[in-house]
Design a protein around this motif. Structure first.
Motif: not given
Length: 211
Positions: A104-109, A135-141
């Motif tokens: 999941x982390x590989x797919x979502x990061x 913004x990148x952190x927000x996308x990841x969240x």
């Protein structure tokens, strides 16, 4: 010849009436005593019967309380057995959690983000890393929040830091966050709930062309 009665007939009559009165009083007393004794016997019999019934009810209540305690103890044992069984099932299922989590982390990061530390504590995962921007952190969240395996992401720290030295120095965002990870049974329950909700909506939806 005129006969004259010289006997004290009035006193004799009075004595006779008095004797009858005393006889009636004695008879009434005897009857009253008999009635009292009879009523007492009846009440005593009823009281004895009621006492026996009360004793029977008390004994039955004690037996019922004993059975209730046995049922409660048995229910506690069943609940404990179910809890142990669920713990074993969760332990077996949790062995695959790291694999699902890493996938999941590989797919979502998103691009511009990399993780430096991943630590699981129970059903929460603590992650640390760097990102090019907030913004990148927000996308990841947001990606974590929409994940099937993860839920309830929380940002612990999110600050700008300098990474590297000299010309290679870059200003990046250092972040710490934790996120919950679901068990397979939770996913199955969510899927079943969604299916039931979908069936309910189909059942109440009006037929096409209905007026």
């Amino acid at each position: 010849m005129i006969k004259i009665n010289l006997l004290p007939h009035r006193e004799a009559k009075r004595k006779e009436l008095k004797t009858q009165f005393y006889s009636l009083m004695a008879l009434a007393a005897i009857l009253g005593a008999g009635v009292v004794i009879l009523v007492g016997l009846v009440f005593s019999t009823q009281l004895s019967a009621q006492t026996e019934r009360n004793a029977f009810i008390t004994q039955e209540n004690l037996e019922l309380d004993k059975k209730i305690k046995e049922v409660a103890t048995l229910r506690q044992e069943i609940d404990a057995l179910k809890a142990r069984q669920q713990a074993v099932e969760d332990l077996q299922a949790d062995r695959n959690q790291p694999v699902f989590m890493m996938n999941e982390l590989v797919r979502l990061a998103p691009e511009g983000l990399y993780l430096t530390s991943i630590k699981q504590e129970g059903q929460r995962v603590l992650m640390k890393g760097y990102a090019q921007s907030h913004a990148v952190v927000g996308i990841f969240v947001n990606e974590l929040n929409s994940s099937q395996w993860m839920n309830r992401p929380e940002i612990i720290q999110n600050k700008a830091v300098g990474l590297g030295q000299g010309r290679d120095a870059k200003r990046v965002i250092e972040f710490d966050l934790n996120v919950g990870i679901r068990r397979p049974r939770e996913l199955e329950a969510a899927a079943a709930s969604a299916a039931a909700e979908g069936s309910t909506k189909k059942a109440v939806a009006p037929k096409a062309g209905a007026k």
